[in-house]
Each structure stands twice: as structure tokens, then as C-alpha cells.
Write an enzyme that holds these catalytic residues in place. Structure first.
Site, PDB file in Angstrom:
ATOM      1  CG  HIS A 253       1.393 -33.605 -33.029  1.00 10.99           C
ATOM      2  ND1 HIS A 253      -0.092 -33.399 -33.220  1.00 10.99           N
ATOM      3  CD2 HIS A 253       1.414 -35.134 -33.217  1.00 10.99           C
ATOM      4  CE1 HIS A 253      -0.625 -34.346 -33.639  1.00 10.99           C
ATOM      5  NE2 HIS A 253       0.410 -35.346 -33.569  1.00 10.99           N
ATOM      6  CD  GLU A 280       4.342 -37.162 -34.763  1.00 11.81           C
ATOM      7  OE1 GLU A 280       3.942 -38.436 -34.600  1.00 11.81           O
ATOM      8  OE2 GLU A 280       3.643 -36.075 -34.983  1.00 11.81           O
ATOM      9  CG  ASP A 282       1.758 -38.830 -38.780  1.00 15.41           C
ATOM     10  OD1 ASP A 282       1.768 -39.656 -37.657  1.00 15.41           O
ATOM     11  OD2 ASP A 282       1.482 -37.540 -38.686  1.00 15.41           O
ATOM     12  CG  HIS A 295      -2.247 -37.759 -39.061  1.00 19.03           C
ATOM     13  ND1 HIS A 295      -3.684 -37.941 -39.015  1.00 19.03           N
ATOM     14  CD2 HIS A 295      -2.030 -38.227 -37.846  1.00 19.03           C
ATOM     15  CE1 HIS A 295      -3.968 -38.289 -37.850  1.00 19.03           C
ATOM     16  NE2 HIS A 295      -2.870 -38.675 -37.144  1.00 19.03           N
ATOM     17  CD  GLU A 355       1.722 -42.311 -35.466  1.00 22.07           C
ATOM     18  OE1 GLU A 355       0.707 -42.968 -35.490  1.00 22.07           O
ATOM     19  OE2 GLU A 355       1.865 -40.944 -35.227  1.00 22.07           O
TER      20      GLU A 355
END
Length: 638
Positions: A253, A280, A282, A295, A355
Site C-alpha cells: 500500500h 499500490e 495513487d 494520495h 489507483e
């Protein structure tokens, strides 16, 4: 290390299943993950002439000659006794035979047996991506005869400069040795593959560099190896559903966010070294439309600057310190652009679960996709978002990219929305998933993987594993990697059994008296039968009472984690010396022994048989008399 599998395998004819599954500890007993890295592959379009489940190659060499289309590039390759034999005299000879055709998603499996080796370091391989003419570069999944060495199994590339690049190594649960059949397989999805040793997944890689036309192959090096039952099966492109017994895919993450500043290249590097399968992160655009990895909607929390990211230019964002807020060791870390992050993954390894953060226009999504294309990472990026429109735009612009829908709570019908949005994965909050685990089975039945976020404890990982979750997004990626490894090691206590005597294929005459020897591990009980009748390990075989021909010993080992079986078939042969031993040890009347031995010495086999029949139960014990008569008649026909 693990990954979003298209993964893991079971036994000879394992194929991925998307049927509903219940994960229990017993199901794990067939597997052991012993090292290496992994990841899943995002498939490109497959040849129009085949599709998932199509058996592209199936060869048992019963025709007695090299199959049509098989190309012996170098070395000696010939078919003998229903097996393909390849020979390489020295360690410098990487002899190969090519076959099949180019596939992006496939499983290659074969039964391999080292007949002779020059050293335990010599090897044989399944060729994953090899030019039909055998030219470099090519990729192989290698097995040494000394498979329990740290590098007993490998994924490796031979470069155009004829140098080796070994990307992953592992040890097998036992040694292949010589004279022993081992069923091996490699399952490939784009740049990712899994190595399967006798039904156990032992290693994964995400480092393959695929060609546009490479085919399959078999290799030998410093050894003579025989192959049988070679099968190539095309697989579905969605390799993210975790098969029974395979470990959870580990998704870091925001990188290694527990130990490094999130969404930075250093966090990515630490996560990669820690064994994470996916990173992962953003993505959001700057004011001038450059996609950055961040993020929050503002830069306030994770940099020394302030303001909305969409109000700052790329030049302004690049001046910000994105590391000092986390710790003094990270002073000077920068907010990476998407292009920088992808370039790092492309050159240093890894895959990106990206993401799309917040509302994006179609043009903004198009820019993200163009960056992915420019960085040549379309096969190693998985797009997810809470924003349905972002997923719709992505599918319109790049239908080959896998898609995941993030959810804080579960939809009333996850399967329906998965179909509507063309999802590869449904990615809910882990706690919401645990509250309603029954959604996993229908999603899997629909061919949709399930990835839970953001779960950071071993207790939660265990619960997610048991309900069939495929991947876990976590801040503690390296710990989940270790937890996976421990779970797989515990699951590897599956019993093993081997019949060491008499050896399979042995030819014995009457004068021999072998002892049945069985070696077993992790077994509570071991049962042994001879030709279907109860026997025992340690029993000496009385070949005087067995009919000539083949006999089969079967051993079954049963333990808490399963059952294993082994068979050994030996042949009782008829020879003059063996018959002489039979006569001398028959317990017959001394005069009868002299009479039978004289006829044997003069090769009067028919007369010997007649005499044994007439004296059965009289001068010669009936049971042995029938064997003597049968062997004598056999010799008479030779």
C-alpha cells in the site's frame, strides 16, 4: 514472494479454476512455496486459432520418432521406448529442441527424468520463450538434478551476449536425482510465471521479457534427460484468481509505507526488496496535466509544501521535499511522476496497482494511459479506482488493461457490477468483505478476483486467506510475505513415500531375495501391498513362490495433512541359474533334487517340467513343483 496469480498449480493436469472454493488448511498440504518472486501477468490478445483451455501440444512420443513440427536445434534428440531423450555432453552445451507456438498465457508441463548427469549442478529446462531457431535471447525454467540446492530451480535468461541473467532461484522439497520421474510445469502469464515441481508451487517471477514470436522448448545441459507427456495448454488471460493452496498476493500500500515515505521511489524500492508482488500507488494530475504519484488532494501532509496538487505545476511539485516529514533519513525524496515510477518498475522490476485518485476527465485518464504506453508498461499495470467513470474511460481507451473497482462497502450484487464495468477484480474494504465472505465464491465463478484493502494484521490475513481472497493491500507488505512463507511451509508437511527396493523396473531371477524397503516422511501409517495383497516394509521377497513376469508393490503413506502413494514394478525373470537355485532350495527329496538338477544341466527342460508335475505333492512340494515346471517350460521355448 507472491503475486496476483494467474497462478498456482496442482499435479499433472492442473488447470486454473474459477469455481467457488472453500479454503481450508488441508487444501494447502499439496503446496510449498520455497522462495523466489512472483507476480501475475496481464495478458495481451491470444492467437485467434486457440483460446483458454485449448491443448496446443500433447505428445507422449508413442509414434517412436520426433513429432512433426519439433525442431532439434542442437545436440542429440531421439525417441526411445516411448520417451524423448536429449543429450548434452558438456556443461557448455545448452542443447535444445523447440516446438509449439507463441502464446501469452499458457501452461507447459512434462515428466522429466535425469538418466545420467556429469554433476549434480547440471540441469534440464522447460523453455518458456525461445525463438524457433534457438537463437538468443531465450527464457527457461530450469531444474538441476540436485534440486534441493539453493539454486536447484531457477528462472533464467540467456542474453544476446550469451550471458546468463538468473532472476529467481529456489530449492525443491526433494532431489530429482537420476532415474526418477518428476512432473514439472511452468505457468506463464505475460511477464510473469510460476514454477511447479511435482504438484507444488515453489517459485514465481515477474521478470520475464517476452518476445513477439517465441515458442516452447526443452533443454539439456551436461546430462541425458528423458521427457514424456509434454502438454501445452492455453490459459485464460485473467491470472489474478488465486488457486487452491497458493499464497495471498502481496500488494504494498503506497509502497513500503510503514517504513518509508509513502508514494515515493524509495518506498517502492523497499517494498520490492521486501518481496511485494505489486506496488499500490495513487495518481493525480498537476495543474499542467502531468500525472504525479500522490494520495492526498493536497501536498500538505506528505511534503514541505502546501496547496492542492491540481493548483501546482509540475515544476513546483518537483521542488518539494517528500521525505523529511517521515524521517531524517529520507530528506530530499521527491514526489515522482507516473512516468518516473513506471520507468523504475520497468528497469528494476515490479508491477503497479495504480489507483486513479478522485474525479478525472476522459482526457486526464487518456493522459495516464498514454504515459503507461510510452513507458512500455501496459502488461504490468493494473488500474483501480473508486470512481466508476474513471474505470469506464480506461476500458474505452485501453480495454487490455485489467480493472479493479474499489469499494468501502459491498454492492448488493458485486457480480452484476463486475460485468457492467468489465472488471478483472473487485476490491472491497477488507472488513466489509469479512462481514460478508459469501460474495467471494460467485465472483470467482464469474472469473473475477477479489483484493481486499487495507489489512495489516496476521489474524486478518488468516481470515482473508480462508475465505478465498486473492490479494491483500497492506502497509506491512514484508510481514505478509513472511506470513505467506510460514503458512506455506506449514502446509508442506504433506507426507511423502518412496519405494527404494526393489527399484522400479528391476529384473530379478529366482536366486535373488530382495527386501521391500519403503521410505516415508510426515506419515502416521504406511501400508504396503504386493500384487494387491497385504505385505510390509522390511519383508524379504520369496521369489521362489512368485510366478514369472511383472509384479507391483504399492505403498501408501497417510498423515495429518494428506496421503501419498508410490508404486514399483519389478519383473521375475526365468534363467537357468535361477531355476537351479529354485531346485536346490525346493525342500524336495534328495533323489528328486538330483534328478531335476541333472535334467537342468543337460537342458532337458521339457522332461524336467514333466517330472516336476508328476512328483508334485510327492517327492517335490506341490507349491514349488508348479513353479519349477512353469519355469522349465519357459526355458524350453527359448
Amino acid at each position: 514472494m507472491t503475486v496476483l496469480p494467474a497462478s498456482s498449480s496442482l499435479g499433472r493436469a492442473w488447470t486454473r479454476s474459477v469455481a467457488p472454493r472453500t479454503r481450508v488448511a488441508a487444501a494447502l498440504a499439496a503446496f510449498a512455496v520455497i522462495g523466489g518472486t512472483v507476480a501475475v501477468a496481464v495478458g495481451t490478445s491470444s492467437p485467434a486459432t486457440a483460446g483458454p483451455g485449448t491443448v496446443v501440444v500433447s505428445e507422449n512420443f508413442s509414434a517412436g520418432s520426433l513429432p512433426a513440427g519439433w525442431r532439434a536445434v542442437d545436440g542429440t534428440w531421439k525417441v526411445e521406448n516411448g520417451r524423448l531423450h536429449g543429450t548434452s555432453a558438456g556443461s557448455g552445451e545448452n542443447n535444445k529442441i523447440t516446438f509449439g507456438r507463441h502464446l501469452n498465457d499458457f501452461r507447459l508441463e512434462a515428466t522429466m527424468r535425469f538418466e545420467t548427469v556429469s554433476a549434480a549442478t547440471r540441469w534440464a529446462s522447460l523453455g518458456i520463450d525461445v525463438p524457433a531457431d534457438g537463437a538468443t535471447p531465450w527464457w527457461i525454467a530450469t531444474m538441476r538434478s540436485g534440486t534441493t540446492a539453493a539454486n536447484g530451480l531457477e528462472f533464467a535468461q540467456r542474453t544476446t551476449a550469451n550471458a546468463w541473467v538468473v532472476t529467481n532461484t529456489a530449492s525443491a522439497p526433494y532431489a530429482a536425482g537420476t532415474g526418477r520421474d518428476v512432473r514439472v510445469a511452468v505457468e506463464v502469464h505475460g511477464n510473469q510465471a510460476r514454477w511447479i515441481f511435482d504438484g507444488r508451487e515453489v517459485m514465481r517471477t515477474s521478470s520475464l521479457q517476452r518476445s513477439a514470436n517465441g515458442v516452447q522448448a526443452l533443454f539439456v545441459n551436461g546430462s541425458t534427460v528423458s521427457y514424456d507427456d509434454v502438454v501445452v495448454t492455453e490459459l485464460p488471460a485473467n491470472g489474478y484468481i488465486r488457486p487452491e493452496g497458493s499464497p495471498l498476493t502481496v500488494i504494498a500500500h503506497r509502497g513500503a509505507s510503514a517504513v518509508a515515505p509513502e508514494n515515493t521511489l524509495v518506498a517502492q524500492e523497499i517494498a520490492r526488496r521486501g518481496g511485494a508482488d505489486w506496488i499500490e500507488n495513487d495518481v493525480q494530475p498537476s495543474r499542467d496535466g502531468i500525472p504525479f504519484i500522490l494520495h492526498d488532494g493536497t501536498v500538505d501532509r506528505t511534503t514541505d509544501g502546501t496547496g492542492n496538487i491540481r493548483d501546482l505545476t509540475a515544476a513546483q511539485i518537483k521542488t518539494l521535499d517528500a521525505g523529511s516529514w517521515f524521517g531524517p533519513h529520507y530528506v530530499g525524496e521527491r514526489v515522482p511522476t507516473l512516468a518516473e515510477q513506471l520507468a523504475d518498475l520497468r528497469t528494476r522490476g515490479g508491477n503497479l496497482l495504480l489507483e486513479i485518485k478522485g474525479k478525472h476527465t476522459r482526457d486526464e485518464v487518456a493522459t495516464i494511459i498514454q504515459v503507461i504506453r510510452d513507458e512500455q508498461m501496459m502488461g504490468r499495470v493494473f488500474v483501480q479506482s473508486f470512481e466508476v467513470d474513471a474505470l469506464r474511460y480506461t476500458f474505452e481507451l485501453a480495454p487490455e488493461l485489467p480493472l479493479g473497482l474499489l469499494r468501502s462497502s459491498l454492492d448488493a450484487d458485486p457480480v452484476a457490477i463486475a460485468r457492467e464495468l468489465h472488471l478483472t477484480a473487485y476490491n472491497p474494504d477488507g472488513n466489509a468483505l469479512l462481514a460478508k465472505p459469501e460474495v467471494v465464491a460467485p465472483l470467482h465463478a464469474a472469473g473475477v478476483a477479489v483484493m481486499a484493502w487495507t489489512m495489516d494484521s496476521a489474524g486478518l490475513w488468516q481470515r482473508l486467506e480462508r475465505i478465498g481472497t486473492d490479494g491483500v493491500i497492506t502497509n506491512r507488505a514484508s510481514e505478509l510475505v513472511g506470513w505467506n512463507s510460514a503458512l506455506m511451509q506449514r502446509a508442506s508437511a504433506e507426507p511423502t513415500v518412496e519405494i527404494t527396493s526393489p527399484a522400479n523396473g528391476a529384473r530379478l531371477d529366482r536366486a535373488q531375495s530382495p527386501v521391500i524397503a519403503v521410505a516415508a516422511t510426515d506419515a502416521e501409517t504406511v501400508t504396503v501391498t504386493l500384487d494387491g495383497r497385504t505385505s510390509a516394509s522390511g519383508r524379504r521377497l520369496d521369489l521362489a513362490t512368485l510366478i514369472a513376469g511383472k509384479h507391483t508393490i504399492r505403498a501408501e503413506a497417510t498423515g495429518p495433512d494428506g496421503t501419498a502413494t508410490a508404486t514399483s514394478t519389478f519383473t521375475v525373470t526365468v534363467t537357468q541359474a535361477g531355476l537351479g537355485y529354485l531346485i536346490l532350495t525346493s525342500g524336495a527329496d534328495p533323489g528328486a533334487i538330483t534328478m531335476m538338477a541333472t535334467r537342468l544341466a543337460h537342458a532337458q527342460y521339457a522332461e524336467l517340467a514333466t517330472y516336476a508335475d508328476r512328483q508334485a505333492g510327492k517327492l517335490v512340494p506341490a507349491e514349488v513343483a508348479s513353479v519349477i515346471a512353469a519355469d522349465a517350460r519357459t526355458l524350453a521355448l527359448k
